[in-house]
Design an enzyme around this catalytic site. Structure first.
Site, mmCIF file in Angstrom:
data_model
loop_
_atom_site.group_PDB
_atom_site.id
_atom_site.type_symbol
_atom_site.label_atom_id
_atom_site.label_comp_id
_atom_site.label_asym_id
_atom_site.label_seq_id
_atom_site.Cartn_x
_atom_site.Cartn_y
_atom_site.Cartn_z
ATOM 1 C CG PHE A 163 -4.776 17.756 12.321
ATOM 2 C CD1 PHE A 163 -3.560 17.129 12.541
ATOM 3 C CD2 PHE A 163 -5.925 17.116 12.757
ATOM 4 C CE1 PHE A 163 -3.492 15.896 13.157
ATOM 5 C CE2 PHE A 163 -5.875 15.885 13.370
ATOM 6 C CZ PHE A 163 -4.654 15.273 13.579
ATOM 7 C CB THR B 8 3.833 7.014 3.893
ATOM 8 O OG1 THR B 8 2.774 6.882 4.835
ATOM 9 C CG2 THR B 8 4.965 7.811 4.517
ATOM 10 C CG PHE C 293 -1.810 1.068 1.511
ATOM 11 C CD1 PHE C 293 -3.099 1.022 1.001
ATOM 12 C CD2 PHE C 293 -1.450 2.141 2.315
ATOM 13 C CE1 PHE C 293 -4.016 2.037 1.278
ATOM 14 C CE2 PHE C 293 -2.363 3.161 2.593
ATOM 15 C CZ PHE C 293 -3.644 3.109 2.068
ATOM 16 C CD GLU D 160 -1.454 1.271 9.248
ATOM 17 O OE1 GLU D 160 -2.537 1.887 9.168
ATOM 18 O OE2 GLU D 160 -1.087 0.406 8.460
ATOM 19 C CD1 TRP E 268 8.483 6.416 5.825
ATOM 20 C CD2 TRP E 268 10.121 4.954 6.279
ATOM 21 N NE1 TRP E 268 9.613 7.133 6.148
ATOM 22 C CE2 TRP E 268 10.636 6.250 6.437
ATOM 23 C CE3 TRP E 268 10.967 3.874 6.506
ATOM 24 C CZ2 TRP E 268 11.948 6.505 6.806
ATOM 25 C CZ3 TRP E 268 12.276 4.122 6.880
ATOM 26 C CH2 TRP E 268 12.755 5.427 7.030
#
Lengths: 392, 263
Positions: free
Chosen positions: A391, A139, A136, A371, A169
């Site tokens: 954020f 990142t 997947f 994660e 990663w």
């Protein structure tokens, strides 16, 4: 009649709340890990080696994407049972659980949730059997906690797409037969693509300098003008919500998996403390050691209850992503602290790979970060709690 | 080949030692609250049956005698491993029975299942270790009997059995029907059930009958031994340190083991 000994890793007798299926599946995976993983894991970890025979063995056992429907080759178990599978895998090693989480929650889940029928029929049975491995790619080197800042681009070229960018990663990256790659299109919309190994312009570089997750493949994916047809696009995935929903699935498994790592460390420390003598008595007789063991048991038990309730909510269709954030944040940090405390109790032996606590502690440093870092999940739950977004 | 596998449910041998207790009334191992599992060698017998089925086709039926409610998990596991169906004889007294009492009931249940080629059971139970069920069952069924089988292979109209014995390995041919008791061997290490099969096992047929529904031939009933007392041996341990260099220690160790008649 005298009361029976409580099993230290089931102090609140959660077993009584599990159905037969869940217990039998849990015990089966536990036995598999005891036989096939634990005797070898120290060596694999030391050599920085992912055991390449395990995907097929896990597929044969039926644990990959086990909570997805039977019609696509998965086992179709409920989410509590699925959580118990991941718990047992991570009792062996966080890298093994990471493999299964990526395969199930980050590859099979998005294909199932956002893929075309042809994509589902082609990939899901292969991935469930472990005949194919997936990874997947979300990142990037400069975009981790802020995936919306991704630089990878998907440009329309004729009837298809051209993908360019770097993903970082990436668990299973070098092993993968198929990568779920997320990229921004010309309008800035995030889209998902299935990129197969060997596609020109697509390469993976394994990261070999890790002091954590050494029995797991972590790689960099480089996409240089990778051309794919439009049928490689996940047709139902539009926007950042799609990859984030995959991460919610994966974090759910992490909340359970961390319990397994913590249980392994706690059991090891308890056994060692009972057998190791100092000043003429087992160290378990000492107040400082007992205090550590009781703290570990308490936190482990709380983590188990949290994971179980999270599973109930997921099975009832009422689980929110903030529930998952709270559980991932708590359980991983709990496991990390239990692993460190176990390492302390084990003394010098604790730094060797004949014991498991140090390996788990080193692995859990990654799990605490990936994660969604501990801090990011703090802010996710904080935003939910206060209505104020930290954020921005 | 149609095979019946007899499964006994016992208290988990991995039970913490301090939870092992004898019920003073029944003089049997206390079961209440303890985890119950399929007796170790019975799981090996099931594995042999499943491999025979893979080679020759046919059907594997498991047979268990005991309180129905407690047996659910053992039966489920056997079906998940690959047995086709299960017969449960609901018998609340069974946990207190010895081999001579359970064998006639097993025989009657096997008759009820119908003509079978082969009956398999563990070579001994993990709790009483009597090793009598298979021979008694063979007697009651008028079948051939082979005990302590490590491997069972199909042969012309029968089975070839590799049998573990004190003086080595026996290779025995038996005609069918036969009753074979199974010992552990690398070749019959019980498989792990697959997750999908655990889920699917719920849909496999399980028949439950009461002992009273079976026609147990009075001629098969044998006098069971009366258990007068059961005690847990006290755990004692002494540690003897052998001094000297490693080579001297080895010599001293061998001498001591010979003195103790352990070598």
């Amino acid at each position: 009649m005298r009361e029976l000994t409580l099993r230290p890793t089931d102090y609140y007798q959660l077993d009584e709340l599990l159905d037969d299926d869940a217990r039998l599946v849990r015990d089966t995976v536990r036995r598999f890990v005891d036989r096939e993983v634990i005797p070898h894991i120290g060596g694999w970890w030391l050599r920085g080696e992912f055991p390449r025979h395990l995907p097929a063995a896990l597929g044969e056992l039926g644990v990959l994407g086990a909570n997805l429907p039977v019609e696509y080759g998965a086992a179709g178990v409920n989410n509590v049972t699925y959580g118990l599978i991941l718990q047992e895998l991570e009792r062996g090693d966080s890298g093994l659980r990471s493999f299964a989480s990526v395969q199930g929650a980050l590859v099979m889940y998005p294909i199932h949730a956002f893929g075309s029928e042809a994509q589902k029929r082609h990939w899901l049975p292969r991935l469930a059997r472990g005949d194919a491995v997936g990874c997947f790619g979300l990142t990037e080197p400069g975009a981790g906690s802020d995936p919306g800042a991704m630089q990878t681009r998907a440009r329309r070229r004729g009837g298809g797409w051209e993908l360019t960018g770097t993903k970082m990663w990436i668990t299973n990256g070098s092993l993968a037969d198929v990568a779920v790659v997320w990229a921004k299109d010309d309008e800035g919309e995030i889209r998902g693509f299935l990129v197969e190994r060997g596609t020109p312009g697509f390469v993976a570089h394994e990261i070999t300098t890790k002091a954590s997750m050494r029995a797991s493949d972590t790689s960099e994916l480089v996409l240089e003008g990778v051309r794919v047809d439009d049928d490689a696009r996940l047709p139902e995935a539009n926007g950042l919500r799609a990859p984030l929903s995959c991460l919610t699935q994966a974090r759910y498994g992490i909340a359970w998996g961390a319990v397994g790592a913590a249980a392994a460390c706690f059991e090891e420390a308890l056994a060692y403390a009972g057998a190791r003598t100092a000043f003429g008595r087992p160290i378990a007789a000492r107040q400082l050691i007992q205090a550590r063991l009781v703290d570990m048991l308490t936190e482990l038990t709380k983590g188990q209850l949290l994971a179980f309730r999270l599973g109930q909510l997921k099975d009832a269709g009422r689980m929110r992503y903030t529930h998952v954030s709270l559980a991932k944040r708590n359980n991983v940090r709990m496991a990390l602290e239990v692993a460190r405390a176990a390492r302390t109790i084990l003394g010098a032996y604790g730094v060797t790979l004949e014991y498991h606590a140090m390996r788990h502690a080193a692995n859990l440093e990654s799990v605490d970060t990936y994660e969604g870092t501990h801090d990011i999940h703090t802010l996710v739950v904080g935003r939910d709690l206060t209505g104020l977004d930290a954020f921005q | 080949m149609d095979v019946v596998v007899c499964l006994k449910q016992v208290v988990d041998p991995e039970l913490p030692a301090r939870d092992f207790a004898i019920d003073p009334r029944s003089r049997r191992q206390a079961r209440e609250g303890r985890t119950l599992v399929i007796s170790t060698y019975d799981e090996h017998a099931l594995e042999v049956a499943l491999r025979l089925k893979e080679q020759t086709g046919g059907k594997v039926t498991t047979l268990a005698v005991g309180p129905q409610a407690a047996l659910g998990e053992a039966v489920r596991k056997a079906l998940a491993m690959g047995a086709d169906e299960a017969l449960v004889v609901d018998e609340p007294r069974a946990p207190e029975w010895l081999g001579a009492e359970v064998a006639p009931v097993l025989a009657a249940a096997i008759r009820r299942i119908g003509p079978v080629d082969l009956v398999l059971a563990g070579c001994e139970s993990a709790d009483w270790v009597e090793r009598v069920v298979a021979p008694l069952l063979a007697e009651a069924l008028g079948a051939a009997c082979v005990t302590f089988a490590a491997r069972v292979e199909p042969a012309d109209g029968g089975v070839l059995v590799r049998r573990m014995a004190d003086d080595g390995v026996h290779h025995v041919a038996a005609r069918l029907p036969a009753v074979v008791s199974v010992a552990s061997d690398d070749a019959n290490k019980p498989r792990l059930p697959k997750v999908k099969d655990i889920v699917a096992a719920r849909r496999k047929p399980v028949t439950v009958v009461a002992t009273a529904d079976l026609e147990v031939d009075p001629a098969w009933r044998l006098p069971a031994p009366e258990v007068r007392g059961v005690t847990v041996p006290p755990r004692t341990g002494t540690c003897e340190m052998l001094g000297g260099e490693p080579a001297e220690q080895v010599e001293a160790l061998v001498r001591r083991l010979r003195d103790l008649k352990l070598l």
